[in-house]
Write a protein that holds these residues in place. Structure first.
Motif, mmCIF file in Angstrom:
data_model
loop_
_atom_site.group_PDB
_atom_site.id
_atom_site.type_symbol
_atom_site.label_atom_id
_atom_site.label_comp_id
_atom_site.label_asym_id
_atom_site.label_seq_id
_atom_site.Cartn_x
_atom_site.Cartn_y
_atom_site.Cartn_z
ATOM 1 N N UNK A 165 0.844 -1.206 0.000
ATOM 2 C CA UNK A 165 0.000 0.000 0.000
ATOM 3 C C UNK A 165 0.874 1.250 0.000
ATOM 4 N N UNK A 166 0.659 2.079 -0.971
ATOM 5 C CA UNK A 166 1.468 3.283 -1.048
ATOM 6 C C UNK A 166 0.813 4.433 -0.306
ATOM 7 N N UNK A 167 1.469 5.552 -0.377
ATOM 8 C CA UNK A 167 0.958 6.760 0.274
ATOM 9 C C UNK A 167 -0.412 7.140 -0.273
ATOM 10 N N UNK A 168 -0.537 6.971 -1.582
ATOM 11 C CA UNK A 168 -1.771 7.372 -2.237
ATOM 12 C C UNK A 168 -2.957 6.600 -1.658
ATOM 13 N N UNK A 169 -2.750 5.260 -1.528
ATOM 14 C CA UNK A 169 -3.828 4.423 -1.013
ATOM 15 C C UNK A 169 -4.129 4.775 0.445
ATOM 16 N N UNK A 170 -3.062 4.989 1.206
ATOM 17 C CA UNK A 170 -3.230 5.355 2.611
ATOM 18 C C UNK A 170 -4.082 6.597 2.752
ATOM 19 N N UNK A 171 -3.740 7.600 1.958
ATOM 20 C CA UNK A 171 -4.482 8.860 2.029
ATOM 21 C C UNK A 171 -5.938 8.634 1.670
ATOM 22 N N UNK A 172 -6.145 7.785 0.655
ATOM 23 C CA UNK A 172 -7.514 7.530 0.225
ATOM 24 C C UNK A 172 -8.309 6.833 1.333
ATOM 25 N N UNK A 173 -7.681 5.838 1.956
ATOM 26 C CA UNK A 173 -8.353 5.129 3.047
ATOM 27 C C UNK A 173 -8.668 6.082 4.190
ATOM 28 N N UNK A 174 -7.688 6.918 4.485
ATOM 29 C CA UNK A 174 -7.858 7.893 5.554
ATOM 30 C C UNK A 174 -9.090 8.763 5.292
ATOM 31 N N UNK A 175 -9.245 9.146 4.037
ATOM 32 C CA UNK A 175 -10.373 9.995 3.647
ATOM 33 C C UNK A 175 -11.690 9.240 3.835
ATOM 34 N N UNK A 176 -11.686 7.948 3.417
ATOM 35 C CA UNK A 176 -12.907 7.154 3.551
ATOM 36 C C UNK A 176 -13.301 6.993 5.020
ATOM 37 N N UNK A 177 -12.283 6.798 5.847
ATOM 38 C CA UNK A 177 -12.521 6.537 7.262
ATOM 39 C C UNK A 177 -13.136 7.761 7.953
#
Lengths: 214, 408
Positions: free
Chosen positions: B1-13
């Motif tokens: 999982x890259x930074x991009x995915x992390x940020x996206x998950x963070x947004x969803x959460x």
């Protein structure tokens, strides 16, 4: 207000906030823009309008059953014009400098929409005592806004209140001027009065959402 | 999982959090949003609002860097550390590190204050209203430091930016809804609120104000003053700068508006990237030339005699008006603002022409407002919807007439 019955007290308190002639009915704007660069002038204007409106309301209310409705505007004009001339003469006699600052705007009280509005809407249909209270209330609502606008314009524009420096001396650089503060010349121009008024209306309506039209 | 995915998950959460717009603003600044239109249009241009804004900022960067060099150059000329020689654009006298650092230290705070305060206001409104942060301030924030004098106190700039963003934009409903160009409104506010910091001969050169104070207390004797060319002309003085200086921008003035050469290059860039309207730019130049020619006729025919009030500015060769003052900058970067300009093509011609025409008129007739282009653009901003209305109505009428002829 314990002094008055509730119904009468409402005549005074309503126009102060939720039915303010300036911020809600948006009447009497021109004088609010023109003379509010100084707090003193704002207060004198508020008092002058209060005198004219209260007495005028009583006179119209007393005459309400004898004025033929076809010429009622003319009668109202005569009453308000007479009162304004009296106020103007009093100002000239006892506060000449101020009357010069207010200049034509004292005379223009005659055309202030609030006055004709209250004559038409209230004094023609109510008893003298209630009309008197209504006049005091509406003029107080008008004056309140004038004083708020005048306060901010004089404080930010000239750094004074009632002509007394409160922020320090801009030339000697004392007070807040020592930190590089400067007076905002824009506050002394009429556009800023309109914007200040707009901000007051904005604040008022965001606090009381029922005032927002559609 | 890259930074991009992390940020996206963070947004969803954190979907329901109040501060989410704040996060998304930075998120979409780093990565293009992957949410696309769900229905209706399926063909979309790649030039969304962010791309448009970034293109304009790219066009502004050369002006900003030139402004830094020029601020230092003007300062050094006045203090005697540099000599003023009329040379080509790549003069080694001008492009020195010493010049750059003086300007950099002066102008970087302006840029930072402009962005921090402006975006701060945008964030507050976005959180309050619960919508995404709008990109509108990106360009305004870069324009503002370029159109103020280099010595403007930072708190004044901050006050003006708050005023401009709240009264100029947010009360109308945010980006895209404003009537007036926010950057110009900010400048106009400064101009009327603090005129001593926005005009005269003491504000255009870095350090001039401090030097005036030093003279007052007696620690220094050499005054620093740099009148803008418009200022000198309005007072009927000789202009100490050559036409080449005006064109290259080696003259005192607001931070980013002096170099006509760079502004022309930026204009070409904007036109070829189809961001700026060439109609507005061209018609506004035409308007300025026409007005300049009319004034030249006045002086040539002797209606305005030499030595009278308006002679200096009227007698300026008409094409000089394009080089001096903020005319070029205002025309290229502000008149073309797609939100506040006319929308119809015919309207753009009228709108641009009147801006040019009135800029020069205000400049000449009211020396107290030497920067006519600011007021001209603000005035025409107000009239842009009216112009559009009549253009559209005219079109409807013309087509109705055509339809009538056919049926008859």
């Amino acid at each position: 207000m314990g002094l008055l019955p509730k119904k009468d007290a409402k005549l005074i308190t309503d126009p102060l906030l939720d039915n303010n002639p300036i911020t809600i009915q948006v009447l009497g704007i021109c004088s609010a823009l023109a003379i509010t660069a100084e707090l003193k002038a704002s207060i004198v204007m508020a008092v002058a309008v209060m005198a004219v409106l209260a007495i005028g309301n009583v006179v119209i209310s007393l005459l309400r059953n004898v004025i033929p409705s076809k010429i009622r505007i003319i009668v109202q004009l005569v009453v308000v014009a007479a009162l304004v001339i009296v106020v103007d003469l009093i100002l000239k006699a006892f506060a000449y400098e101020l009357s010069k600052t207010l200049s034509v705007f004292v005379g223009l009280i005659i055309t202030n929409c609030i006055i004709m509005g209250r004559f038409e809407a209230f004094a023609l249909a109510n008893t003298p005592w209630r009309s008197f209270l209504d006049g005091i209330g509406n003029a107080a609502g008008y004056g309140l806004i004038l004083i708020i606008v005048g306060f901010f314009r004089e404080l930010l524009g000239s750094g004074t209140l009632f002509g007394i420096p409160v922020l320090g001396d801009p030339i000697e650089k004392t007070g807040v001027y020592a930190f590089g503060y400067e007076n905002n010349g824009f506050m002394l121009l009429a556009p800023m009065a309109l914007i200040t008024l707009g901000i007051i209306i904005w604040v008022q309506r965001s606090r009381n959402e029922s005032l927002i039209e559609d | 999982m890259g930074l991009k995915q992390n940020l996206h998950d963070f947004k969803q959460k954190n979907k329901d959090k109040k501060w989410l717009p704040l996060f998304s603003a930075f998120h979409t600044f780093l990565y293009a949003p992957d949410e696309v239109t769900h229905n209706g249009t399926h063909i979309k241009g790649a030039d969304d609002l962010k791309r448009t804004m970034n293109t304009v900022i790219m066009a502004l960067i050369p002006c900003l860097i030139f402004g830094m060099f020029n601020a230092g150059y003007q300062h050094n000329i006045q203090t005697g550390d540099a000599t003023h020689v009329s040379v080509g654009f790549f003069s080694s006298e001008f492009w020195t590190a010493a010049n750059f650092w003086i300007g950099f230290a002066k102008i970087l705070p302006l840029v930072i204050v402009s962005y921090v305060v402006g975006l701060g206001v945008e964030f507050i409104f976005a959180i309050k209203k619960g919508h995404e942060v709008e990109e509108g301030y990106l360009v305004t924030g870069m324009l503002v430091p370029l159109i103020v004098p280099v010595d403007i106190p930072l708190w004044m700039l901050a006050v003006a930016v708050i005023f401009g963003v709240v009264i100029g934009k947010e009360v109308f409903g945010g980006t895209g809804m404003n009537i007036l160009n926010p950057a110009l409104l900010i400048r106009a506010f400064l101009f009327f609120a603090y005129p001593t910091w926005m005009s005269g001969d003491k504000v255009w050169v870095a350090g001039a104000v401090e030097r005036t104070k030093e003279i007052a207390v007696g620690t220094s004797a050499d005054a620093i003053s740099g009148e803008t060319i418009l200022g000198s002309l309005a007072q009927g003085q000789e202009v100490a700068h050559s036409v080449a200086d005006m064109f290259y921008g080696f003259i005192p003035g607001s931070v980013g508006e002096t170099s006509t050469l760079l502004i022309i290059l930026a204009a070409l860039f904007l036109i070829f990237s189809k961001i700026g309207s060439w109609r507005i730019m061209l018609s506004s130049v035409l308007g300025a030339l026409v007005m300049g020619l009319i004034f030249n006729q006045f002086t040539a025919s002797g209606i305005i005699a030499e030595g009278t009030k308006f002679y200096g500015l009227m007698n300026t060769p008409f094409w000089h008006h394009l080089l001096i003052g903020g005319f070029a900058f205002g025309t290229v970067f502000m008149a073309t603002d797609p939100v506040t300009a006319s929308q119809t093509n015919k309207g753009k011609w009228i709108y641009g022409f009147l801006i040019g025409f009135m800029s020069i008129m205000i400049r000449v007739f009211n020396p107290a407002y030497p920067e006519g282009v600011m007021l001209a653009i603000l005035l025409m901003n107000v009239f842009a919807p009216t112009i559009d209305h009549f253009v559209v109505q005219g079109n409807i009428k013309r087509r109705l007439n055509r339809a009538k002829v056919k049926t008859a």
